[in-house]
Design a protein around this motif. Structure first.
Motif, PDB file in Angstrom:
ATOM      1  N   LEU A 137       6.811   2.662   6.188  1.00  0.00           N
ATOM      2  CA  LEU A 137       5.620   3.209   5.560  1.00  0.00           C
ATOM      3  C   LEU A 137       6.023   4.366   4.638  1.00  0.00           C
ATOM      4  N   PRO A 138       6.424   4.083   3.422  1.00  0.00           N
ATOM      5  CA  PRO A 138       6.878   5.152   2.528  1.00  0.00           C
ATOM      6  C   PRO A 138       5.749   6.107   2.161  1.00  0.00           C
ATOM      7  N   TRP A 139       6.081   7.396   2.080  1.00  0.00           N
ATOM      8  CA  TRP A 139       5.072   8.388   1.701  1.00  0.00           C
ATOM      9  C   TRP A 139       5.486   9.157   0.451  1.00  0.00           C
ATOM     10  N   ASP A 140       6.298   8.542  -0.374  1.00  0.00           N
ATOM     11  CA  ASP A 140       6.747   9.222  -1.589  1.00  0.00           C
ATOM     12  C   ASP A 140       5.603   9.473  -2.568  1.00  0.00           C
ATOM     13  N   LYS A 141       4.489   8.735  -2.433  1.00  0.00           N
ATOM     14  CA  LYS A 141       3.331   8.947  -3.306  1.00  0.00           C
ATOM     15  C   LYS A 141       2.194   9.673  -2.581  1.00  0.00           C
ATOM     16  N   ALA A 142       2.435  10.108  -1.370  1.00  0.00           N
ATOM     17  CA  ALA A 142       1.384  10.790  -0.600  1.00  0.00           C
ATOM     18  C   ALA A 142       0.993  12.104  -1.249  1.00  0.00           C
ATOM     19  N   ARG A 149       0.841  -1.193   0.000  1.00  0.00           N
ATOM     20  CA  ARG A 149       0.000   0.000   0.000  1.00  0.00           C
ATOM     21  C   ARG A 149       0.879   1.247   0.000  1.00  0.00           C
ATOM     22  N   HIS A 150       0.250   2.378  -0.265  1.00  0.00           N
ATOM     23  CA  HIS A 150       0.970   3.628  -0.101  1.00  0.00           C
ATOM     24  C   HIS A 150       0.099   4.582   0.709  1.00  0.00           C
ATOM     25  N   LEU A 151       0.742   5.524   1.375  1.00  0.00           N
ATOM     26  CA  LEU A 151       0.023   6.477   2.207  1.00  0.00           C
ATOM     27  C   LEU A 151      -0.473   7.643   1.359  1.00  0.00           C
ATOM     28  N   ASP A 152      -1.725   8.014   1.555  1.00  0.00           N
ATOM     29  CA  ASP A 152      -2.275   9.178   0.866  1.00  0.00           C
ATOM     30  C   ASP A 152      -1.995  10.463   1.627  1.00  0.00           C
ATOM     31  N   GLN A 203      10.195   5.931   6.667  1.00  0.00           N
ATOM     32  CA  GLN A 203       9.979   5.713   5.243  1.00  0.00           C
ATOM     33  C   GLN A 203      10.238   4.267   4.845  1.00  0.00           C
TER      34      GLN A 203
END
Length: 348
Positions: free
Chosen positions: A39-44, A8-11, A36
């Motif tokens: 829970l990576p947030w590079d696509k948040a 998943r990715h974080l919004d 990161q």
């Protein structure tokens, strides 16, 4: 959390509650790099970070930008040095302007400013001055809180019986009036109301406040959230479906006192979400129908009648919405949503 988040990715990401900007740039890089990895947030779409102006340096803000933070929330609270000193804040007015200029120079195009109505030493003239100075800075959003000072805090005990006018505490009608007057000034200056205490620049002027806009309203998406109001993969943050199993595991390991083992029912989860959403200004029946399988007009009929009779609430085509009066008083009426045995809380 790692297993639940895999694939998943974080919004949205929000660093705050407390003051994370007290950490050094080196500490922030270390902490965020490790986070990161889990829970990576590079696509948040939005990453918010709370800051105390007096704790900021240019290189720290540059580090936050490099680490993916897109939105800052500055705890300015007041522009008067005397008021800031009396209330024990860690910054003065000069640091407010310096931090704000640094933030803009680093490319932060989304900045929120927090103001507090009714801090110790506040006056009519100074409060108006604070609102005008905030408008002049033109932040993308402003959150205006009324000062809350519980009677049993150390601060309350220290000022009890003090004769100094600087230590006088504004009463609730005054604080509500100050909030109302401030909101009116912001609305007249190109902002629109986003919740009971937040105004945002109008959509045609700025990008939307992504998290607030997408959290509940107008969205069919039910995402995964890790916060003080939820849970993830059986790890309790406040309430969740596996509460009993989670509490039993903690008790078995001796990590939780028995008196804190309280089960949370589906009805109580519904009440908590309704209370949180009502503070944004409205409840949408379709949302609660999809998520909880209930009709909110029936579930909270008694509470809605009380609020409507007192001028706080009105019906919409799909739910209910707060009136202008309701925004200022909604906190006092939230216990009407609660189960009868929990309606005795004191709200001013």
């Amino acid at each position: 959390a790692t297993a639940a988040a895999r694939g998943r990715h974080l919004d949205f990401v929000y660093f705050g509650g407390g003051t994370p900007s007290y950490l050094s740039a080196t500490q922030l890089r270390s902490l965020m790099t490790r986070l990161q990895a889990i829970l990576p947030w590079d696509k948040a779409r939005e990453v918010t970070f709370e800051c105390e102006p007096g704790t900021l340096q240019l290189h720290k803000l540059q580090a936050l930008r490099e680490l993916g933070v897109t939105r800052l929330s500055l705890g300015i609270e007041n522009f008067s040095d005397r008021v800031l000193e009396i209330n024990g804040r860690a910054h003065l007015s000069a640091e407010i302007y310096r931090a704000y200029e640094w933030a803009r120079s680093c490319g932060f195009s989304q900045i929120n400013i927090d103001l507090i109505a009714g801090m110790l030493g506040e006056t009519e003239d100074n409060w108006r001055d604070c609102v005008e100075k905030t408008i002049a800075l033109a932040p993308e959003s402003v959150t205006i809180y009324p000062m809350e000072l519980p009677f049993n805090t150390v601060f309350s005990k220290e000022i009890a019986g003090a004769d100094s006018p600087e230590l006088a505490i504004a009463d609730w009608p005054t604080k509500r009036r100050w909030v109302s007057e401030a909101v009116t000034q912001f609305l007249d200056s190109g902002y629109e109301r986003s919740s009971a205490y937040t105004v945002v620049r109008k959509a045609e002027v700025m990008p939307s406040f992504v998290y607030r806009d997408a959290l509940w309203h107008g969205s069919d998406m039910f995402g995964t959230g890790v916060a003080s109001f939820g849970h993830m993969s059986g790890v309790h943050m406040q309430n969740h479906d596996q509460w009993a199993d989670y509490i039993a595991a903690l008790l078995e390991r001796g990590e939780l006192p028995l008196h804190r083992a309280f089960p949370v029912s589906p009805k109580q989860r519904l009440i908590r979400e309704a209370a949180l959403q009502l503070k944004t200004g409205r409840l949408e029946a379709a949302y609660f129908r999809r998520k909880f399988g209930v009709e909110i007009a029936k579930e909270f009929a008694e509470a809605f009648r009380t609020m409507a009779a007192d001028g706080l609430l009105e019906a919409t085509t799909d739910g209910v919405a707060l009136t202008d009066h309701g925004y200022l008083h909604v906190d006092r009426y939230l216990p009407t949503l609660f189960e009868p045995e929990y309606r005795q809380g004191r709200y001013t």
